[in-house]
Enzyme design. Structure first.
Site, PDB file in Angstrom:
ATOM      1  CG  HIS A 206      -0.288   0.305   2.500  1.00 33.79           C
ATOM      2  ND1 HIS A 206       0.379  -0.643   3.205  1.00 33.79           N
ATOM      3  CD2 HIS A 206      -0.183   1.457   3.203  1.00 33.79           C
ATOM      4  CE1 HIS A 206       0.865  -0.109   4.321  1.00 33.79           C
ATOM      5  NE2 HIS A 206       0.552   1.169   4.340  1.00 33.79           N
TER       6      HIS A 206
HETATM    7  C1  UD1 Z   1      -1.722   5.561   6.145  1.00 36.01           C
HETATM    8  C2  UD1 Z   1      -0.423   5.862   6.903  1.00 36.01           C
HETATM    9  C3  UD1 Z   1       0.484   4.646   6.860  1.00 36.01           C
HETATM   10  C4  UD1 Z   1      -0.227   3.401   7.304  1.00 36.01           C
HETATM   11  C5  UD1 Z   1      -1.497   3.223   6.474  1.00 36.01           C
HETATM   12  C6  UD1 Z   1      -2.280   2.003   6.860  1.00 36.01           C
HETATM   13  C7  UD1 Z   1       0.226   8.229   6.681  1.00 36.01           C
HETATM   14  C8  UD1 Z   1       1.206   9.164   6.091  1.00 36.01           C
HETATM   15  N1  UD1 Z   1       0.311   6.947   6.281  1.00 36.01           N
HETATM   16  O1  UD1 Z   1      -1.380   5.350   4.772  1.00 36.01           O
HETATM   17  O2  UD1 Z   1       1.587   4.871   7.719  1.00 36.01           O
HETATM   18  O3  UD1 Z   1       0.621   2.282   7.106  1.00 36.01           O
HETATM   19  O4  UD1 Z   1      -2.314   4.389   6.672  1.00 36.01           O
HETATM   20  O5  UD1 Z   1      -3.294   1.749   5.919  1.00 36.01           O
HETATM   21  O6  UD1 Z   1      -0.576   8.633   7.481  1.00 36.01           O
HETATM   22  N2  UD1 Z   1      -8.536   5.627   1.074  1.00 36.01           N
HETATM   23  C9  UD1 Z   1      -9.811   5.187   0.883  1.00 36.01           C
HETATM   24  N3  UD1 Z   1     -10.564   4.879   1.976  1.00 36.01           N
HETATM   25  C10 UD1 Z   1     -10.123   5.011   3.242  1.00 36.01           C
HETATM   26  C11 UD1 Z   1      -8.806   5.485   3.445  1.00 36.01           C
HETATM   27  C12 UD1 Z   1      -8.025   5.779   2.347  1.00 36.01           C
HETATM   28  O7  UD1 Z   1     -10.280   5.058  -0.241  1.00 36.01           O
HETATM   29  O8  UD1 Z   1     -10.859   4.707   4.207  1.00 36.01           O
HETATM   30  C13 UD1 Z   1      -7.689   5.915  -0.094  1.00 36.01           C
HETATM   31  C14 UD1 Z   1      -7.744   7.347  -0.567  1.00 36.01           C
HETATM   32  O9  UD1 Z   1      -7.624   7.352  -1.944  1.00 36.01           O
HETATM   33  C15 UD1 Z   1      -6.480   7.917   0.057  1.00 36.01           C
HETATM   34  C16 UD1 Z   1      -5.526   6.756  -0.019  1.00 36.01           C
HETATM   35  O10 UD1 Z   1      -6.336   5.610   0.221  1.00 36.01           O
HETATM   36  O11 UD1 Z   1      -6.029   9.044  -0.625  1.00 36.01           O
HETATM   37  C17 UD1 Z   1      -4.422   6.799   0.990  1.00 36.01           C
HETATM   38  O12 UD1 Z   1      -4.947   6.959   2.303  1.00 36.01           O
HETATM   39  P1  UD1 Z   1      -4.103   7.773   3.398  1.00 36.01           P
HETATM   40  O13 UD1 Z   1      -4.853   7.794   4.685  1.00 36.01           O
HETATM   41  O14 UD1 Z   1      -3.659   9.086   2.855  1.00 36.01           O
HETATM   42  O15 UD1 Z   1      -2.769   6.951   3.574  1.00 36.01           O
HETATM   43  P2  UD1 Z   1      -2.480   5.390   3.634  1.00 36.01           P
HETATM   44  O16 UD1 Z   1      -1.777   5.021   2.378  1.00 36.01           O
HETATM   45  O17 UD1 Z   1      -3.677   4.595   4.024  1.00 36.01           O
END
Ligand code: UD1
Length: 356
Positions: A206
């Site tokens: 991820h």
């Molecule tokens: C975040 C943490 C990471 C952790 C991970 C666990 C940071 C910088 N990173 O990364 O350390 O390992 O969580 O999963 O905080 N999205 C959805 N639905 C959701 C959440 C996210 O569709 O419920 C999608 C969105 O497109 C979003 C992308 O996932 O932009 C990334 O989500 P984000 O919370 O920014 O970071 P993670 O990659 O999940």
């Protein structure tokens, strides 16, 4: 004591149980704030349900966004909550944007910050989480370190006061979850139409470094597809969206699933032969359940799992990855040292906070 605990993402939901339970058992007041960084049911609600966590008292509804947007929005939404709560401690976990945002907000209000999982370092500042770790540690007053290595890392940066080696909360979480999760594997494999008893790998990918560049992501997917055993791959939303926007697909050796709840993830982990991941938490969960691991990154904050021979770093480059897979599938190390401490971490943390 009055505590505010701030969480926002999957790894934080997974970790809060032991301290939250111990605080409440001893009659302390805890306000649970969810920033809402993760918001899909299978990224958030399922963890509260399965791990019997208390409902959040406040939901900040921040959601996705750039690093600056996400961090800034958590800070702006959290500040009035912290002003109203007058907490003795603001408790944060790990290294996410929610973590650093909450720690900075509290520190600027002169509220003591408690950092659970302090002192981890990958020494790779290109990882957003590394920046979050360093900043959070340096504005925290109580640093709960999971390992000796974490204590050494903090000392090397001049942080000695307030550091407590308590062990890792995942020891409690994983031990309890594994007992409940193991019976699920039969149904999970049947749903995927994978043969019972056939060896398989569990993979999770991820991180932006693996997903956001098309060439790199193609190499990662090819590496999984070439593995000698089938690969179960729960698909994080970011991975799913990049695969479709780049027009890529999962190969026939890969069994993609929706993001999994914690018990299903632990069931697959316990049933797997090896793990391939870029997650921090899964590296450690794999170690706790004695699963050989390949970490698809060029650094890890869980260096002791590599030193113990149970984890190895690998790029997706075919020859290097094939060698790492062969190594992981061969006989695991004889020794499995106790790296993360005894159960009872939540209780030990409350002892420290009460003594303050
Ligand atoms: C975040 C943490 C990471 C952790 C991970 C666990 C940071 C910088 N990173 O990364 O350390 O390992 O969580 O999963 O905080 N999205 C959805 N639905 C959701 C959440 C996210 O569709 O419920 C999608 C969105 O497109 C979003 C992308 O996932 O932009 C990334 O989500 P984000 O919370 O920014 O970071 P993670 O990659 O999940």
């Amino acid at each position: 004591m009055r505590c505010v605990t701030v969480v926002g993402t999957r790894p934080e939901f997974v970790q809060i149980g032991p301290l939250t339970a111990a605080l409440r058992r001893r009659g302390h007041h805890e306000t649970l704030v969810n920033t809402g960084q993760h918001y899909d049911d299978n990224m958030a609600r399922v963890f509260f349900d399965e791990l019997n966590l208390p409902r959040a008292d406040r939901d900040l509804g921040v959601g996705s966004g750039s690093h600056a947007t996400q961090t800034g929005q958590v800070m702006m939404a959290l500040e009035p909550v912290l002003l109203a709560e007058k907490a003795d401690h603001v408790i944060v976990y790990g290294d996410t944007n929610s973590t650093v945002a909450a720690a900075l907000t509290a520190a600027k209000l002169h509220l003591p910050v408690v950092h659970v999982e302090a002192g981890l370092r990958s020494f790779d500042r290109a990882m957003p989480e590394e920046v979050n770790r360093v900043l959070t540690d340096h504005v925290s007053t109580v640093l709960f370190a999971p390992t000796h290595e974490a204590v050494r890392n903090l000392a090397a940066e001049g942080r000695v006061e307030g550091v407590h080696l308590v062990g890792d909360v995942r020891v409690d979480v994983v031990t309890r979850a594994a007992e409940r999760a193991r019976p699920r594997i039969t149904a999970l494999l049947a749903d995927l139409e994978l043969d019972q008893g056939e060896p398989f790998a569990l993979a999770t990918i991820h991180r932006a470094a693996n997903t956001d560049d098309e060439v790199r992501l193609r190499a990662v997917l090819n590496a999984l597809d070439r593995m000698p055993i089938p690969v179960v791959l729960p698909v994080h939303p970011r991975l799913g969206s990049r695969v479709s926007s780049f027009g890529l697909s999962f190969g026939s050796n890969v069994w993609p699933t929706q993001p999994l709840g914690f018990l299903d993830l632990i069931a697959f982990l316990a049933g797997s032969r090896i793990v391939v991941t870029d997650s921090g938490g899964l590296q450690k969960e794999a170690y706790l359940l004695s699963r050989p691991t390949i970490t698809m990154r060029d650094s890890t904050e869980w260096t002791e799992t590599v030193d113990a021979g149970w984890n190895r770093l690998s790029e997706p480059e075919p020859a290097a990855f094939a060698a790492a897979v062969e190594d992981a599938l061969s006989r695991p190390p004889d020794e499995h040292p106790d790296l993360y401490g005894a159960p009872g971490v939540g209780r030990r943390m409350v002892d420290v906070l009460e003594a303050l």
